[in-house]
Design a protein around this motif. Structure first.
Motif, PDB file in Angstrom:
ATOM      1  N   PHE A 259       0.836  -1.191   0.000  1.00  0.00           N
ATOM      2  CA  PHE A 259       0.000   0.000   0.000  1.00  0.00           C
ATOM      3  C   PHE A 259       0.879   1.253   0.000  1.00  0.00           C
ATOM      4  N   PRO A 260       0.429   2.397  -0.585  1.00  0.00           N
ATOM      5  CA  PRO A 260      -0.827   2.516  -1.322  1.00  0.00           C
ATOM      6  C   PRO A 260      -0.790   1.727  -2.629  1.00  0.00           C
ATOM      7  N   THR A 261      -1.952   1.270  -3.054  1.00  0.00           N
ATOM      8  CA  THR A 261      -2.027   0.398  -4.223  1.00  0.00           C
ATOM      9  C   THR A 261      -2.111   1.200  -5.522  1.00  0.00           C
ATOM     10  N   CYS A 262      -2.204   0.473  -6.639  1.00  0.00           N
ATOM     11  CA  CYS A 262      -2.039   1.094  -7.961  1.00  0.00           C
ATOM     12  C   CYS A 262      -3.361   1.466  -8.604  1.00  0.00           C
ATOM     13  N   ASP A 263      -3.312   2.536  -9.392  1.00  0.00           N
ATOM     14  CA  ASP A 263      -4.472   2.979 -10.162  1.00  0.00           C
ATOM     15  C   ASP A 263      -4.323   2.708 -11.649  1.00  0.00           C
ATOM     16  N   ASP A 264      -3.077   2.693 -12.155  1.00  0.00           N
ATOM     17  CA  ASP A 264      -2.889   2.437 -13.583  1.00  0.00           C
ATOM     18  C   ASP A 264      -1.472   1.947 -13.825  1.00  0.00           C
ATOM     19  N   ILE A 265      -1.275   1.323 -14.994  1.00  0.00           N
ATOM     20  CA  ILE A 265       0.015   0.767 -15.389  1.00  0.00           C
ATOM     21  C   ILE A 265       0.208   0.981 -16.885  1.00  0.00           C
ATOM     22  N   ILE A 266       1.470   1.175 -17.283  1.00  0.00           N
ATOM     23  CA  ILE A 266       1.792   1.260 -18.714  1.00  0.00           C
ATOM     24  C   ILE A 266       3.193   0.684 -18.947  1.00  0.00           C
ATOM     25  N   PHE A 267       3.415   0.258 -20.169  1.00  0.00           N
ATOM     26  CA  PHE A 267       4.768   0.022 -20.658  1.00  0.00           C
ATOM     27  C   PHE A 267       5.167   1.246 -21.468  1.00  0.00           C
ATOM     28  N   HIS A 268       6.341   1.805 -21.157  1.00  0.00           N
ATOM     29  CA  HIS A 268       6.827   2.981 -21.884  1.00  0.00           C
ATOM     30  C   HIS A 268       8.309   2.798 -22.129  1.00  0.00           C
ATOM     31  N   GLU A 269       8.662   2.772 -23.411  1.00  0.00           N
ATOM     32  CA  GLU A 269      10.060   2.594 -23.828  1.00  0.00           C
ATOM     33  C   GLU A 269      10.687   1.372 -23.164  1.00  0.00           C
ATOM     34  N   GLY A 270       9.914   0.283 -23.132  1.00  0.00           N
ATOM     35  CA  GLY A 270      10.405  -0.990 -22.635  1.00  0.00           C
ATOM     36  C   GLY A 270      10.348  -1.176 -21.134  1.00  0.00           C
ATOM     37  N   GLN A 271       9.957  -0.146 -20.377  1.00  0.00           N
ATOM     38  CA  GLN A 271       9.876  -0.230 -18.918  1.00  0.00           C
ATOM     39  C   GLN A 271       8.421  -0.296 -18.470  1.00  0.00           C
ATOM     40  N   LEU A 272       8.191  -1.046 -17.392  1.00  0.00           N
ATOM     41  CA  LEU A 272       6.860  -1.118 -16.791  1.00  0.00           C
ATOM     42  C   LEU A 272       6.767  -0.093 -15.673  1.00  0.00           C
ATOM     43  N   TYR A 273       5.783   0.819 -15.780  1.00  0.00           N
ATOM     44  CA  TYR A 273       5.539   1.832 -14.758  1.00  0.00           C
ATOM     45  C   TYR A 273       4.177   1.595 -14.122  1.00  0.00           C
ATOM     46  N   ALA A 274       4.116   1.850 -12.808  1.00  0.00           N
ATOM     47  CA  ALA A 274       2.859   1.724 -12.073  1.00  0.00           C
ATOM     48  C   ALA A 274       2.595   3.019 -11.325  1.00  0.00           C
ATOM     49  N   LEU A 275       1.351   3.483 -11.388  1.00  0.00           N
ATOM     50  CA  LEU A 275       0.962   4.727 -10.723  1.00  0.00           C
ATOM     51  C   LEU A 275       0.142   4.405  -9.488  1.00  0.00           C
ATOM     52  N   LYS A 276       0.639   4.813  -8.320  1.00  0.00           N
ATOM     53  CA  LYS A 276      -0.103   4.640  -7.078  1.00  0.00           C
ATOM     54  C   LYS A 276      -1.219   5.682  -6.997  1.00  0.00           C
ATOM     55  N   CYS A 277      -2.205   5.403  -6.147  1.00  0.00           N
ATOM     56  CA  CYS A 277      -3.364   6.292  -6.069  1.00  0.00           C
ATOM     57  C   CYS A 277      -3.016   7.676  -5.512  1.00  0.00           C
ATOM     58  N   ASN A 278      -1.830   7.826  -4.884  1.00  0.00           N
ATOM     59  CA  ASN A 278      -1.409   9.127  -4.369  1.00  0.00           C
ATOM     60  C   ASN A 278      -0.497   9.883  -5.333  1.00  0.00           C
ATOM     61  N   GLY A 279      -0.332   9.350  -6.555  1.00  0.00           N
ATOM     62  CA  GLY A 279       0.520  10.002  -7.546  1.00  0.00           C
ATOM     63  C   GLY A 279       1.950   9.515  -7.541  1.00  0.00           C
ATOM     64  N   GLN A 280       2.292   8.607  -6.650  1.00  0.00           N
ATOM     65  CA  GLN A 280       3.642   8.051  -6.621  1.00  0.00           C
ATOM     66  C   GLN A 280       3.846   7.147  -7.834  1.00  0.00           C
ATOM     67  N   LEU A 281       4.961   7.355  -8.549  1.00  0.00           N
ATOM     68  CA  LEU A 281       5.257   6.574  -9.747  1.00  0.00           C
ATOM     69  C   LEU A 281       6.328   5.543  -9.428  1.00  0.00           C
ATOM     70  N   MET A 282       6.040   4.295  -9.749  1.00  0.00           N
ATOM     71  CA  MET A 282       6.951   3.193  -9.489  1.00  0.00           C
ATOM     72  C   MET A 282       7.422   2.596 -10.813  1.00  0.00           C
ATOM     73  N   VAL A 283       8.666   2.100 -10.839  1.00  0.00           N
ATOM     74  CA  VAL A 283       9.167   1.368 -11.989  1.00  0.00           C
ATOM     75  C   VAL A 283       9.378  -0.071 -11.531  1.00  0.00           C
ATOM     76  N   CYS A 284       8.952  -1.021 -12.373  1.00  0.00           N
ATOM     77  CA  CYS A 284       8.937  -2.427 -11.995  1.00  0.00           C
ATOM     78  C   CYS A 284       9.880  -3.224 -12.900  1.00  0.00           C
TER      79      CYS A 284
END
Length: 446
Positions: A259-284
């Motif tokens: 937590f906090p958990t994710c609201d959306d995910i994308i692949f961008h330029e070969g990387q997986l990004y996850a957006l937390k519900c508070n605006g925190q951006l994670m790279v996976c």
């Protein structure tokens, strides 16, 4: 507006689309090896057609290839193959398209096995028979493929143009499923609910319909599923956790359940990004061993509160989009249902040097397409049929209890310059005809 049947070569009488009587045009079956019925019809008119077809068949291959290369849209390439059988044999394989194809709306029909595409360029509805789509509950789209989930728990990728299917591991093979009992009707799933309040969590029983509708939000793809190394990533569960599978996997593997958990995910330029519900951006990093590594790429944005959040990758970088909604409550058949209505959007761009978000009030010449699809950005200069500095958005299927009520979907076009919402181009005069909500798809024959 005109309607075309992409699965039927025979002429049809006039049809009613959006309240306007128009003639259905003849379009070849997607399978290029299908013979045109005109070529074998024993009438004088058909014989005359056959003579003309024979003349066309002598066109030099060099010229035919030049014509082929000049066509960008899939259905124009299909029409090219309708001219004569020799062309269909010479152009057997559909050529590669431009990477950024014009988005179409895939319209699931509430009754029967058919769906339709709304083509904004030609203002036409193309009917497609898709018995493979099952219950037509779409959980994502990317590279011309849609993610279909069924009440049985099956999950698969479907290309609406070729009708090819690729199976993914079922919902019963997700990390949160402790037991799946197909014979326990109304109580099929025993789900482990991760909770920030009741650590570490709790077991909870759910019926298959609830799991289908609400506990699988979205699936995205790293590349076209026809490639050998594609990865599917799912946003699932009550609180939005992440799992992934690769080609040949029998189950979904956990990426992150913190937590906090994710609201959306994308692949961008070969990387997986996850957006937390508070605006925190994670790279996976899902290739790390022994388990995926999730690290912060940008900190939380302090003024993000409520609404749906989206990640969008564009030529200028990564954007975070907040969809500001008004939630209302209504009673239908003695059941209390929550509905949402989009009011506006807020746009934030990622400063990669400082790794933080900053708000912008214009998209410039960009056009965004948001919904259950993998979020998409295109340039107005490439496709002027769409309005610059606008967001085209569709419903995200939160309101399954509204089926058959005739209530409109939460969809439209938000213009950032005028700060107002306009309706999407009309695709149906009957609100009960389309269900569930439409989804953006970029047509692709591969």
């Amino acid at each position: 507006m005109e309607q075309e049947d992409l699965n039927n070569e025979q002429s049809k009488p006039s049809v009613q689309v959006s309240g306007t009587s128009t003639s259905t045009q003849v379009v070849s079956n997607i399978n290029p090896t299908t013979k045109s019925p005109l070529l074998n019809t024993p009438t004088s008119v058909a014989d005359s057609h056959a003579v003309k077809m024979n003349q066309w068949s002598f066109l030099p291959m060099e010229l035919l290839n030049l014509i082929e290369e000049s066509l960008d849209l899939y259905h124009d390439k299909v029409r090219l193959r309708c001219i004569c059988s020799s062309w269909r044999s010479c152009l057997l394989k559909m050529p590669n398209h431009k990477q950024h194809q014009l988005p179409w709306l895939l319209l699931p029909h509430s009754v029967g096995t058919s769906c339709a595409f709304f083509d904004s360029l030609e203002k036409k509805v193309h009917k497609v028979e898709l018995p493979e789509a099952g219950e037509k509950v779409f959980k994502g789209s990317a590279y011309g493929w849609v993610v279909v989930a069924e009440k049985s728990g099956a999950i698969f990728l479907l290309n609406p143009l070729t009708r090819n299917k690729i199976k993914l591991p079922p919902r019963s093979k997700f990390p949160d499923v402790r037991k799946y009992r197909a014979d326990k009707v109304g109580n099929e799933y025993l789900i482990w609910i991760y909770s920030a309040v009741m650590a570490p969590g709790r077991y909870q029983s759910h019926d298959a319909t609830h799991v289908l509708n609400y506990l699988l939000r979205k699936v995205i793809l790293s590349s076209s599923p026809t490639s050998m190394d594609f990865v599917a990533v799912a946003l699932y569960g009550e609180y939005g956790h992440l799992a992934y599978c690769k080609r040949g996997d029998k189950k979904w593997s956990l990426i992150d359940n913190k937590f906090p958990t994710c609201d959306d995910i994308i692949f961008h330029e070969g990387q997986l990004y996850a957006l937390k519900c508070n605006g925190q951006l994670m790279v996976c990093d899902i290739d790390s061993c022994p388990k995926p590594i999730v690290t912060e790429f940008a900190p939380a944005y302090p003024r993000i509160q409520g609404g749906d959040m989206y990640l969008v990758g564009s030529s200028s970088g990564i954007m975070m989009v907040r969809r500001c909604i008004h939630v209302d409550r209504c009673s239908i058949s003695n059941e209390e249902i929550y509905t949402s209505k989009t009011l506006s959007f807020m746009i934030f761009k990622l400063d990669t040097s400082g790794r933080n978000w900053y708000q912008v009030h214009s998209l410039g010449d960009d056009v965004l397409f948001l919904g259950l699809n993998s979020s998409l950005a295109i340039s107005f200069h490439d496709y002027p049929v769409y309005k610059r500095n606008c967001i085209y958005f569709t419903d995200v299927n939160y309101n399954f209890g509204l089926k058959g009520t005739g209530r409109p979907f939460d969809e439209g076009v938000f213009c950032l310059e005028e700060k107002k919402i306009e309706p999407l181009p009309t695709y149906s005069s009957d609100l009960n005809e389309v269900w569930p909500a439409p989804i953006w798809v970029t047509p692709n024959p591969y």
